[in-house]
Scaffold this motif. Structure first.
Motif, PDB file in Angstrom:
ATOM      1  N   PHE A 112       0.702  -1.222  -0.093  1.00 53.17           N
ATOM      2  CA  PHE A 112      -0.055   0.122  -0.087  1.00 53.17           C
ATOM      3  C   PHE A 112       0.703   1.477   0.001  1.00 53.17           C
ATOM      4  O   PHE A 112       0.546   2.271  -0.896  1.00 53.17           O
ATOM      5  CB  PHE A 112      -0.903  -0.023   1.231  1.00 53.17           C
ATOM      6  CG  PHE A 112      -1.669   1.198   1.424  1.00 53.17           C
ATOM      7  CD1 PHE A 112      -3.020   1.480   0.590  1.00 53.17           C
ATOM      8  CD2 PHE A 112      -1.213   2.200   2.083  1.00 53.17           C
ATOM      9  CE1 PHE A 112      -3.777   2.656   0.637  1.00 53.17           C
ATOM     10  CE2 PHE A 112      -1.904   3.454   2.322  1.00 53.17           C
ATOM     11  CZ  PHE A 112      -3.229   3.621   1.608  1.00 53.17           C
ATOM     12  N   SER A 113       1.961   1.268   0.767  1.00 58.78           N
ATOM     13  CA  SER A 113       2.448   2.552   0.894  1.00 58.78           C
ATOM     14  C   SER A 113       3.638   2.574  -0.359  1.00 58.78           C
ATOM     15  O   SER A 113       3.722   3.773  -0.730  1.00 58.78           O
ATOM     16  CB  SER A 113       3.706   2.355   2.259  1.00 58.78           C
ATOM     17  OG  SER A 113       4.506   1.299   2.028  1.00 58.78           O
ATOM     18  N   TYR A 169       1.087   4.120  -3.035  1.00 56.22           N
ATOM     19  CA  TYR A 169       0.905   5.540  -2.747  1.00 56.22           C
ATOM     20  C   TYR A 169       2.173   6.481  -3.218  1.00 56.22           C
ATOM     21  O   TYR A 169       1.922   7.335  -3.540  1.00 56.22           O
ATOM     22  CB  TYR A 169       0.667   5.711  -1.148  1.00 56.22           C
ATOM     23  CG  TYR A 169       0.852   6.962  -0.549  1.00 56.22           C
ATOM     24  CD1 TYR A 169       0.039   8.073  -0.499  1.00 56.22           C
ATOM     25  CD2 TYR A 169       2.038   7.160   0.228  1.00 56.22           C
ATOM     26  CE1 TYR A 169       0.377   9.233  -0.192  1.00 56.22           C
ATOM     27  CE2 TYR A 169       2.291   8.528   0.772  1.00 56.22           C
ATOM     28  CZ  TYR A 169       1.391   9.452   0.672  1.00 56.22           C
ATOM     29  OH  TYR A 169       1.792  10.806   1.297  1.00 56.22           O
ATOM     30  N   ASN A 170       3.296   5.957  -2.804  1.00 57.33           N
ATOM     31  CA  ASN A 170       4.431   6.813  -3.270  1.00 57.33           C
ATOM     32  C   ASN A 170       4.746   6.847  -4.664  1.00 57.33           C
ATOM     33  O   ASN A 170       5.113   7.738  -5.065  1.00 57.33           O
ATOM     34  CB  ASN A 170       5.867   5.931  -2.534  1.00 57.33           C
ATOM     35  CG  ASN A 170       7.010   6.721  -2.639  1.00 57.33           C
ATOM     36  OD1 ASN A 170       7.271   7.830  -3.206  1.00 57.33           O
ATOM     37  ND2 ASN A 170       8.000   6.183  -1.905  1.00 57.33           N
ATOM     38  N   ILE A 223       2.278   7.014  -6.865  1.00 61.87           N
ATOM     39  CA  ILE A 223       1.390   8.025  -7.434  1.00 61.87           C
ATOM     40  C   ILE A 223       1.874   9.218  -7.347  1.00 61.87           C
ATOM     41  O   ILE A 223       1.970  10.101  -8.427  1.00 61.87           O
ATOM     42  CB  ILE A 223       0.132   7.639  -6.655  1.00 61.87           C
ATOM     43  CG1 ILE A 223      -0.533   6.366  -7.199  1.00 61.87           C
ATOM     44  CG2 ILE A 223      -0.937   9.046  -7.224  1.00 61.87           C
ATOM     45  CD1 ILE A 223      -2.072   6.191  -6.136  1.00 61.87           C
ATOM     46  N   ILE A 224       2.461   9.709  -6.305  1.00 61.59           N
ATOM     47  CA  ILE A 224       2.987  11.184  -6.021  1.00 61.59           C
ATOM     48  C   ILE A 224       4.288  11.285  -6.646  1.00 61.59           C
ATOM     49  O   ILE A 224       4.376  12.342  -7.367  1.00 61.59           O
ATOM     50  CB  ILE A 224       3.086  11.494  -4.362  1.00 61.59           C
ATOM     51  CG1 ILE A 224       1.781  11.149  -3.689  1.00 61.59           C
ATOM     52  CG2 ILE A 224       3.806  12.866  -4.297  1.00 61.59           C
ATOM     53  CD1 ILE A 224       1.691  11.481  -2.278  1.00 61.59           C
ATOM     54  N   GLY A 244       5.915   7.223   2.249  1.00 64.13           N
ATOM     55  CA  GLY A 244       5.756   5.953   1.710  1.00 64.13           C
ATOM     56  C   GLY A 244       7.003   5.041   1.785  1.00 64.13           C
ATOM     57  O   GLY A 244       7.097   3.786   2.252  1.00 64.13           O
ATOM     58  N   CYS A 294       9.679   2.622  -6.729  1.00 67.91           N
ATOM     59  CA  CYS A 294       8.522   2.114  -6.030  1.00 67.91           C
ATOM     60  C   CYS A 294       7.994   0.890  -7.145  1.00 67.91           C
ATOM     61  O   CYS A 294       7.410  -0.238  -6.511  1.00 67.91           O
ATOM     62  CB  CYS A 294       7.293   3.148  -6.359  1.00 67.91           C
ATOM     63  SG  CYS A 294       7.775   4.375  -4.947  1.00 67.91           S
TER      64      CYS A 294
END
Length: 460
Positions: free
Chosen positions: A307-308, A311-312, A314-315, A340, A426
């Motif tokens: 999950f983290s 999220y990382n 995407i940004i 993340g 990521c």
């Protein structure tokens, strides 16, 4: 193996393990973050040549990691009966000295002499760090054989690197750059002196505060067979997944630390902001420290990291595609993305411990030092790729060492380079942990039930 009856595991051991990671980080993080900057700006060595140095020196490190890591499994030295501490004592002084060698201002030397000095200093640093980091990382398995207590040691280790990385390292720009953003050559060596002394002090605290409780009786020791251990790793799918994810993580850790000064100096013309890069991450760590263990216990480490990292990703992708002209807005957004990565950093050592225990689950044998060194091979590969590609890329983008002002297009190219690294990181973490690593929360709990039963039968 039998656990030596001595003082019970507790806060003293955790504090000692924090000190041990701080000790290595004072030299390791400083060299990783600023050696390239020092050599290009102060010594005038080309970024491309530095890339070649990083490639060969770190590939050598990757090769000698398993060799040095096997020493404690082969030979017990010293009179204490400890497995790993004597090896740390041997290497910790050369490590502190290597930092001084790396940041000595030899800019007045002839060109050949400068290049030879940089190469020799960096190789000495790499081998000295291997000599301390592998025994230190392997110590978790002999401080305690309790899975919960080992997780506490993993968290303690994350704290140590964080204190140095977000604390001491954040002050470095104030000494190596002046108010106008120019490099201060003497500042690098002064910082190296302070960090070298701190490294020795905290290694001594590690020796005093930690206890190696788990001993292997001589009667239980079998002939060491490194080939057999290496073959077993290829059947250890969780270890392979963690190694792949770690390569991705080290691309970020090493690449970001080395290129950060170039991004803030050349693109944003604000190298002093590097101090805030570290300081602003402290609240993230404060939030993650109590939260991540609870989330991991509820959902499992694998789900939390997937999950983290997502999220990382995407940004980080947004930052890569959209230039952010304001340095402080970029600082905030990149910090949100890094949160993340912070989760991965906090949990990775617990993943490694699970993988080492999984090897015992498969083979009913323990070779902690050798297995840990095989894992660190992946860290060195990731670090090598990051340092080498970053250095070669700087040269390819037109960065010229030793000049005050770079060509205008160099800055925008550096931005693209810096923001692409977290995206790659990521993706590799998601593949390694999300797809390859197959120890779910339920499988991990079952594994430890079996191991505890086996150890109870052996009287451990």
């Amino acid at each position: 193996m039998k656990q030596k009856k001595t003082t019970p595991f507790g806060i003293r051991d955790q504090l000692g393990y924090v000190c041990g990671d701080m000790a290595g980080s004072f030299v390791n993080l400083y060299v990783d973050a600023y050696f390239l900057t020092f050599c290009t700006y102060v010594l005038g060595i080309s970024a491309s040549w530095m890339g070649t140095l990083f490639l060969f020196a770190r590939l050598w490190d990757a090769i000698n990691d398993p060799i040095i890591g096997s020493f404690p499994d082969r030979w017990t030295i010293g009179k204490s009966g400890d497995k790993f501490k004597p090896y740390i004592k041997i290497a910790m002084v050369p490590l502190a000295i290597s930092g001084l060698l790396c940041f000595a201002d030899v800019s007045s030397f002839a060109s050949t002499a400068k290049h030879v000095w940089a190469a020799v200093a960096y190789v000495i640093y790499g081998m000295s760090y291997t000599g301390t980091s592998i025994p230190f990382g392997s110590m978790a398995s002999v401080i305690t054989n309790n899975a919960v207590e080992r997780t506490k040691l993993s968290r303690a280790r994350a704290i140590g690197g964080t204190i140095v990385g977000f604390g001491a390292l954040s002050l470095v720009p104030q000494f190596v750059f002046d108010k106008s953003g120019n490099v201060v050559a003497s500042g690098f060596f002064k910082v190296a002196i302070v960090f070298g002394i701190c490294s020795l002090i905290f290694y001594i605290l590690l020796m005093i505060l930690t206890t190696e409780r788990v001993k292997t009786p001589k009667a239980e020791k079998v002939k060491f067979n490194y080939g057999h251990i290496l073959k077993g790793v290829f059947h250890n799918r969780p270890m392979l997944g963690v190694m792949l994810a770690t390569i991705g993580s080290l691309l970020y850790i090493t690449g970001n630390s080395q290129l950060g000064s170039y991004l803030y100096k050349e693109y944003y013309h604000a190298p002093q902001v590097l101090t805030f890069v570290s300081l602003i991450s402290i609240p993230v760590m404060v939030i993650c420290f109590p939260l991540i263990p609870k989330l991991s216990q509820k959902y499992g480490k694998k789900k939390v990291v997937v999950f983290s990292s997502g999220y990382n990703l995407i940004i980080s992708t947004v930052l890569f595609l959209v230039p952010i002209p304001n340095v402080y807005l970029y600082l905030i957004l990149s910090t949100l993305a890094v949160s993340g990565q912070t989760v991965f950093t906090m949990l990775i050592w617990a993943f490694v411990t699970d993988c080492i225990d999984y090897q015992e689950y498969l083979t009913n044998e323990r070779n902690d030092g050798s297995l840990y060194s095989i894992y660190t091979f992946s860290r060195k590969i990731g670090s090598t790729l990051a340092s080498t590609l970053a250095s070669f890329a700087l040269g390819a983008l037109g960065f010229v060492s030793g000049i005050e002002t770079q060509a205008p297009e160099v800055a925008s190219h550096i931005r693209l380079l810096c923001t692409s690294i977290p995206v790659i990181t990521c993706i590799l973490e998601l593949i390694g942990i999300g797809l390859v690593y197959d120890l779910t929360k339920e499988k991990t709990e079952k594994m430890y039930e079996v191991l505890e039963a086996r150890r109870a039968e052996r009287g451990e």
